[in-house]
Design a protein around this motif. Structure first.
Motif, PDB file in Angstrom:
ATOM      1  N   LEU A   1      -9.239   6.509  -0.855  1.00 27.67           N
ATOM      2  CA  LEU A   1      -9.845   5.458  -1.669  1.00 27.67           C
ATOM      3  C   LEU A   1      -8.769   4.574  -2.298  1.00 27.67           C
ATOM      4  O   LEU A   1      -8.918   3.360  -2.401  1.00 27.67           O
ATOM      5  CB  LEU A   1     -10.728   6.071  -2.758  1.00 27.67           C
ATOM      6  N   CYS A   2      -7.676   5.209  -2.712  1.00 26.01           N
ATOM      7  CA  CYS A   2      -6.558   4.481  -3.312  1.00 26.01           C
ATOM      8  C   CYS A   2      -5.989   3.478  -2.308  1.00 26.01           C
ATOM      9  O   CYS A   2      -5.749   2.313  -2.630  1.00 26.01           O
ATOM     10  CB  CYS A   2      -5.497   5.486  -3.747  1.00 26.01           C
ATOM     11  N   ASN A   3      -5.808   3.929  -1.078  1.00 20.75           N
ATOM     12  CA  ASN A   3      -5.248   3.075  -0.040  1.00 20.75           C
ATOM     13  C   ASN A   3      -6.176   1.903   0.284  1.00 20.75           C
ATOM     14  O   ASN A   3      -5.730   0.758   0.402  1.00 20.75           O
ATOM     15  CB  ASN A   3      -4.987   3.908   1.222  1.00 20.75           C
ATOM     16  N   ALA A   4      -7.466   2.183   0.390  1.00 24.17           N
ATOM     17  CA  ALA A   4      -8.424   1.117   0.715  1.00 24.17           C
ATOM     18  C   ALA A   4      -8.370   0.029  -0.347  1.00 24.17           C
ATOM     19  O   ALA A   4      -8.352  -1.166  -0.045  1.00 24.17           O
ATOM     20  CB  ALA A   4      -9.833   1.685   0.829  1.00 24.17           C
ATOM     21  N   ARG A   5      -8.333   0.445  -1.600  1.00 25.07           N
ATOM     22  CA  ARG A   5      -8.299  -0.538  -2.685  1.00 25.07           C
ATOM     23  C   ARG A   5      -6.965  -1.278  -2.707  1.00 25.07           C
ATOM     24  O   ARG A   5      -6.910  -2.492  -2.928  1.00 25.07           O
ATOM     25  CB  ARG A   5      -8.565   0.170  -4.016  1.00 25.07           C
ATOM     26  N   ALA A   6      -5.867  -0.534  -2.456  1.00 24.51           N
ATOM     27  CA  ALA A   6      -4.541  -1.157  -2.492  1.00 24.51           C
ATOM     28  C   ALA A   6      -4.429  -2.247  -1.433  1.00 24.51           C
ATOM     29  O   ALA A   6      -3.888  -3.324  -1.677  1.00 24.51           O
ATOM     30  CB  ALA A   6      -3.452  -0.105  -2.288  1.00 24.51           C
ATOM     31  N   MET A   7      -4.961  -1.983  -0.240  1.00 23.70           N
ATOM     32  CA  MET A   7      -4.859  -2.975   0.832  1.00 23.70           C
ATOM     33  C   MET A   7      -5.819  -4.138   0.616  1.00 23.70           C
ATOM     34  O   MET A   7      -5.565  -5.250   1.054  1.00 23.70           O
ATOM     35  CB  MET A   7      -5.159  -2.318   2.179  1.00 23.70           C
ATOM     36  N   GLY A   8      -6.916  -3.884  -0.062  1.00 22.86           N
ATOM     37  CA  GLY A   8      -7.943  -4.911  -0.198  1.00 22.86           C
ATOM     38  C   GLY A   8      -7.910  -5.684  -1.501  1.00 22.86           C
ATOM     39  O   GLY A   8      -8.651  -6.636  -1.676  1.00 22.86           O
TER      40      GLY A   8
ATOM     41  N   ASN B   1       1.164   6.469  -6.983  1.00 25.06           N
ATOM     42  CA  ASN B   1      -0.051   6.988  -7.611  1.00 25.06           C
ATOM     43  C   ASN B   1      -0.389   8.394  -7.137  1.00 25.06           C
ATOM     44  O   ASN B   1      -1.043   9.157  -7.853  1.00 25.06           O
ATOM     45  CB  ASN B   1      -1.229   6.040  -7.360  1.00 25.06           C
ATOM     46  N   LEU B   2       0.051   8.732  -5.927  1.00 25.77           N
ATOM     47  CA  LEU B   2      -0.151  10.091  -5.433  1.00 25.77           C
ATOM     48  C   LEU B   2       0.636  11.079  -6.298  1.00 25.77           C
ATOM     49  O   LEU B   2       0.102  12.075  -6.787  1.00 25.77           O
ATOM     50  CB  LEU B   2       0.305  10.176  -3.976  1.00 25.77           C
ATOM     51  N   VAL B   3       1.904  10.767  -6.521  1.00 26.73           N
ATOM     52  CA  VAL B   3       2.736  11.645  -7.349  1.00 26.73           C
ATOM     53  C   VAL B   3       2.165  11.713  -8.763  1.00 26.73           C
ATOM     54  O   VAL B   3       1.960  12.792  -9.325  1.00 26.73           O
ATOM     55  CB  VAL B   3       4.201  11.139  -7.379  1.00 26.73           C
ATOM     56  N   PHE B   4       1.872  10.550  -9.331  1.00 24.08           N
ATOM     57  CA  PHE B   4       1.323  10.542 -10.672  1.00 24.08           C
ATOM     58  C   PHE B   4       0.004  11.317 -10.740  1.00 24.08           C
ATOM     59  O   PHE B   4      -0.216  12.105 -11.669  1.00 24.08           O
ATOM     60  CB  PHE B   4       1.072   9.107 -11.162  1.00 24.08           C
TER      61      PHE B   4
ATOM     62  N   ALA C   1       0.891  -4.831 -10.002  1.00 21.78           N
ATOM     63  CA  ALA C   1      -0.529  -5.157 -10.186  1.00 21.78           C
ATOM     64  C   ALA C   1      -1.395  -4.212  -9.345  1.00 21.78           C
ATOM     65  O   ALA C   1      -2.454  -3.750  -9.791  1.00 21.78           O
ATOM     66  CB  ALA C   1      -0.796  -6.605  -9.809  1.00 21.78           C
ATOM     67  N   THR C   2      -0.936  -3.905  -8.136  1.00 23.40           N
ATOM     68  CA  THR C   2      -1.709  -3.012  -7.266  1.00 23.40           C
ATOM     69  C   THR C   2      -1.724  -1.584  -7.821  1.00 23.40           C
ATOM     70  O   THR C   2      -2.751  -0.912  -7.796  1.00 23.40           O
ATOM     71  CB  THR C   2      -1.129  -3.028  -5.838  1.00 23.40           C
ATOM     72  N   ILE C   3      -0.565  -1.143  -8.327  1.00 22.78           N
ATOM     73  CA  ILE C   3      -0.512   0.197  -8.915  1.00 22.78           C
ATOM     74  C   ILE C   3      -1.472   0.286 -10.104  1.00 22.78           C
ATOM     75  O   ILE C   3      -2.199   1.265 -10.270  1.00 22.78           O
ATOM     76  CB  ILE C   3       0.927   0.543  -9.360  1.00 22.78           C
ATOM     77  N   PHE C   4      -1.497  -0.759 -10.925  1.00 19.95           N
ATOM     78  CA  PHE C   4      -2.401  -0.792 -12.077  1.00 19.95           C
ATOM     79  C   PHE C   4      -3.851  -0.616 -11.623  1.00 19.95           C
ATOM     80  O   PHE C   4      -4.587   0.230 -12.131  1.00 19.95           O
ATOM     81  CB  PHE C   4      -2.242  -2.141 -12.804  1.00 19.95           C
ATOM     82  N   VAL C   5      -4.233  -1.399 -10.624  1.00 18.19           N
ATOM     83  CA  VAL C   5      -5.630  -1.410 -10.185  1.00 18.19           C
ATOM     84  C   VAL C   5      -6.037  -0.081  -9.530  1.00 18.19           C
ATOM     85  O   VAL C   5      -7.167   0.369  -9.672  1.00 18.19           O
ATOM     86  CB  VAL C   5      -5.842  -2.597  -9.215  1.00 18.19           C
ATOM     87  N   THR C   6      -5.082   0.550  -8.814  1.00 15.03           N
ATOM     88  CA  THR C   6      -5.426   1.776  -8.080  1.00 15.03           C
ATOM     89  C   THR C   6      -5.037   3.035  -8.853  1.00 15.03           C
ATOM     90  O   THR C   6      -5.126   4.136  -8.328  1.00 15.03           O
ATOM     91  CB  THR C   6      -4.707   1.806  -6.714  1.00 15.03           C
TER      92      THR C   6
ATOM     93  N   ALA D   1       0.839  -1.196   0.000  1.00 15.30           N
ATOM     94  CA  ALA D   1       0.000   0.000   0.000  1.00 15.30           C
ATOM     95  C   ALA D   1       0.877   1.250   0.000  1.00 15.30           C
ATOM     96  O   ALA D   1       0.603   2.212  -0.730  1.00 15.30           O
ATOM     97  CB  ALA D   1      -0.933  -0.007   1.204  1.00 15.30           C
ATOM     98  N   ALA D   2       1.959   1.240   0.800  1.00 15.66           N
ATOM     99  CA  ALA D   2       2.833   2.407   0.869  1.00 15.66           C
ATOM    100  C   ALA D   2       3.446   2.695  -0.504  1.00 15.66           C
ATOM    101  O   ALA D   2       3.468   3.843  -0.959  1.00 15.66           O
ATOM    102  CB  ALA D   2       3.939   2.176   1.901  1.00 15.66           C
ATOM    103  N   ILE D   3       3.920   1.647  -1.170  1.00 21.30           N
ATOM    104  CA  ILE D   3       4.543   1.838  -2.486  1.00 21.30           C
ATOM    105  C   ILE D   3       3.521   2.365  -3.490  1.00 21.30           C
ATOM    106  O   ILE D   3       3.736   3.389  -4.157  1.00 21.30           O
ATOM    107  CB  ILE D   3       5.126   0.503  -3.020  1.00 21.30           C
ATOM    108  N   SER D   4       2.378   1.679  -3.585  1.00 23.65           N
ATOM    109  CA  SER D   4       1.458   2.034  -4.670  1.00 23.65           C
ATOM    110  C   SER D   4       0.748   3.355  -4.401  1.00 23.65           C
ATOM    111  O   SER D   4       0.496   4.118  -5.338  1.00 23.65           O
ATOM    112  CB  SER D   4       0.458   0.908  -4.932  1.00 23.65           C
ATOM    113  N   VAL D   5       0.443   3.653  -3.140  1.00 26.38           N
ATOM    114  CA  VAL D   5      -0.210   4.936  -2.865  1.00 26.38           C
ATOM    115  C   VAL D   5       0.753   6.091  -3.146  1.00 26.38           C
ATOM    116  O   VAL D   5       0.370   7.084  -3.770  1.00 26.38           O
ATOM    117  CB  VAL D   5      -0.734   4.996  -1.411  1.00 26.38           C
ATOM    118  N   THR D   6       2.017   5.944  -2.720  1.00 24.11           N
ATOM    119  CA  THR D   6       2.988   7.017  -2.965  1.00 24.11           C
ATOM    120  C   THR D   6       3.132   7.290  -4.460  1.00 24.11           C
ATOM    121  O   THR D   6       3.044   8.450  -4.911  1.00 24.11           O
ATOM    122  CB  THR D   6       4.370   6.625  -2.388  1.00 24.11           C
TER     123      THR D   6
END
Lengths: 279, 320
Positions: free
Chosen positions: B244-251, B115-118, B187-192, B108-113
């Motif tokens: 919302l990004c974090n919730a999806r990334a963790m789930g 996607n946040l920047v992007f 895969a998580t970055i793609f989805v979120t 979650a930390a990797i993908s949220v960070t």
């Protein structure tokens, strides 16, 4: 195309940089991976592709996924309308709580929903046990798949229709009533028709989501080939058998279907904007 | 999609037209909140249905939501605690469970960070400038929303799997993407991918460019303008997207399931561990992990509601 786009005179800096980063990141994460899917499929001859897609097991999985998703979206359409009507038009204790509850299927991780629904509808479950006495078996049958799809689809219809019903001009209804229409007529001839674009959009979103759904379905499905095996699960099975071509072909069929649905939703929304005068 | 923005306004604008007393009997009264006094429009009967029909509609809505939405949530906690509190915490203290929790937080930390920047970068390009193909670009950003999670995982297997396009190169150089953290993260970055960008674009479009242009003309640099002018304006929207990004990334389950390889103690995220334990009939352990994810969902919902209020307050009064 986007890459040749030119920023219209703006004094703000950073267009080149941010656009460049956006397109790079988009390509790396989304476009190249999705491209790989189509590239892999293009390695198949048309005959091979056709044989995979029309093999009995694939065809049945697609039928199950699309058929049950459609049925679930229909239930969502009807129940979603009823829920949205109650939430927007009436006041009852707990209304705001139930309004928030609608979002739970969005927020709950799919695997959690999957095991919870299975536990609930299993033979000894809270709902499974009384249903079993009536001779209805839900878990590990197509009915279970249908239930899971209804669960994940409900917020789509409610959240799409809700803002439209809230914004509906009260004068239209009052005019209909003062012109002698009874309530039944006003609802079915005046209000519901103006909700149709939103209803169809919600229906399409729920339908699309259910087709691709995996986590909340596979636990309750039973996963019997040709009977209760959904298309996404068949992709996973083919992958585990290293039959990449098979997995890819099924994925392409599903992807094209969901692109068609998005296209349809976009058209619906344009139609809605053209139909409803801005006031 | 209009849904995202629609959500923001839906809860606060609800108006109601029927007296509350008529229907209080029908509600099965599970922990009721106090109905706040709201401006009840003085419009009378032409805009509502006869009492009995009202009752039926409300009863149907409440029953449906209770059975299909609330009950599954209750089952999670009931099953998690079915053997008592000690068994619950023992299940969570298992090394496998702890490893899954750690991995989930890391992913979650990797993908949220990222996607946040992007999301911020993309929203800046899209909302502050005019260019051809903007709608098309937004459609591309939205794409992951309409791709089945399983397909989101499959595409990375096609790229990085043993038989994938980069498979032999990766093997030759001993780089592990699939069945390892990088694959799960991808895969998580793609989805979120769309969450942050979709939360920011409409907000920043609405705010226009005047404030930023003023800052620039007063001599501020681009970064200064962003951090001093833009960021304070979009902070709630940004937080909303991150939430919302974090919730999806963790789930996330489907996409991650395809690329993870299910290596025990190594590549199992919390949702994957829920599956494994459930299939091994370790129901208490499975639902204990599931209960953590369910709590995450509930906290996300509450935070989302609070943020939507903030966003509504921040919004300029619209005159459409």
């Amino acid at each position: 195309m986007v890459s040749t786009a030119v920023a219209r005179r703006s004094t703000l800096p950073g267009f080149g940089l941010t656009m460049g980063l956006t397109l790079t990141w988009l390509s790396v994460i989304i476009l190249i991976p999705l491209g790989a899917l189509f590239l892999k499929t293009s390695e198949l001859s048309l005959d091979q592709f056709w044989n995979i897609v029309t093999s009995r097991r694939t065809l049945n999985a697609l039928k199950i996924s699309f058929g049950l998703s459609f049925a679930a979206a229909c239930v969502n359409l009807v129940m979603g309308t009823i829920i949205v009507w109650a939430l927007v038009r009436y006041r009852f204790p707990g209304r705001r709580l139930f309004d928030a509850i609608v979002d739970i299927p969005f927020a709950l991780p799919t695997a959690v929903a999957g095991v919870a629904l299975t536990q609930l509808f299993a033979q000894k479950g809270w709902l499974g046990a009384p249903l079993a006495e009536l001779g209805i078996k839900v878990a590990f049958t197509p009915i279970g798949i249908f239930i899971a799809m209804v669960f994940i689809g409900i917020p789509f219809v409610v959240r799409t229709v809700q803002p439209v019903l809230i914004d509906l001009d009260p004068e239209i209804e009052e005019a209909a009533a003062s012109l002698g229409a009874n309530r039944w007529h006003t609802v079915f001839r005046v209000i519901l028709p103006s909700l149709i674009p939103a209803l169809l959009t919600g229906f399409a979103l729920a339908f699309a989501r259910a087709i691709g759904e995996y986590g909340s379905v596979i636990f309750i499905a039973g996963n019997l080939p040709n009977v209760s095996e959904i298309a996404p699960l068949l992709i996973v099975i083919r992958l585990s058998e290293f039959r990449y071509a098979d997995a890819t072909a099924i994925a392409v069929v599903m992807l094209v279907a969901s692109f068609l649905i998005i296209f349809l939703i976009n058209r619906l929304q344009r139609w809605a904007q053209a139909r409803i005068p801005v006031h | 999609m209009s849904m995202q923005t629609g959500l923001a306004t839906s809860t606060t604008q609800l108006r109601s037209y029927a007296p509350a007393t008529d229907v209080s009997v029908a509600a099965p009264a599970p922990r009721l909140e106090i109905v706040r006094a709201e401006p009840v429009a003085a419009r009378q009967n032409p805009r509502t249905e006869p009492g009995p029909i009202r009752l039926i509609i409300i009863a149907l809505a409440i029953t449906f939501l209770s059975v299909f939405v609330v009950l599954p949530l209750v089952v999670v906690f009931a099953s998690a605690f079915s053997k008592g509190v000690v068994a619950y915490f023992a299940a969570l203290a298992e090394p496998e469970a702890l490893a899954a929790i750690k991995l989930t937080l890391l992913i979650a930390a990797i993908s949220v960070t990222l996607n946040l920047v992007f999301g911020v970068v993309a929203a800046w390009a899209i909302s502050k400038f005019e260019f051809a193909g903007k709608t098309f670009l937004i459609t591309l950003i939205d794409l992951p929303f309409s791709v089945s999670p399983v397909i989101s995982g499959l595409v990375f297997v096609l790229l990085f799997g043993a038989q994938g396009y980069f498979g032999s190169w990766l093997q030759a150089h001993n780089v592990h993407i699939l069945f390892a953290v990088p694959g799960i993260a991808l895969a998580t970055i793609f989805v979120t991918f769309p969450f942050v960008a979709r939360a920011l674009i409409p907000l920043m479009q609405e705010q226009g460019t005047q404030e930023e242009e003023a800052a620039i003309s007063l001599g501020a640099s681009g970064l200064q303008t962003f951090f001093r002018v833009t960021l304070p304006n979009i902070k709630w929207g940004l937080l909303y997207g991150v939430l919302l990004c974090n919730a999806r990334a963790m789930g996330e389950f489907g996409a991650v399931s395809v690329v993870s390889g299910h290596i025990r103690g190594e590549t199992n995220t919390m949702p994957l561990l829920v599956e494994i334990l459930y299939n091994e009939y370790q129901f208490v352990a499975s639902f204990a992990i599931a209960s953590l994810l369910a709590m995450l969902a509930l906290i996300t919902l509450v935070a989302k509601t609070v943020l939507e209020r903030r966003l509504d307050e921040a919004e300029v009064p619209d005159g459409d």
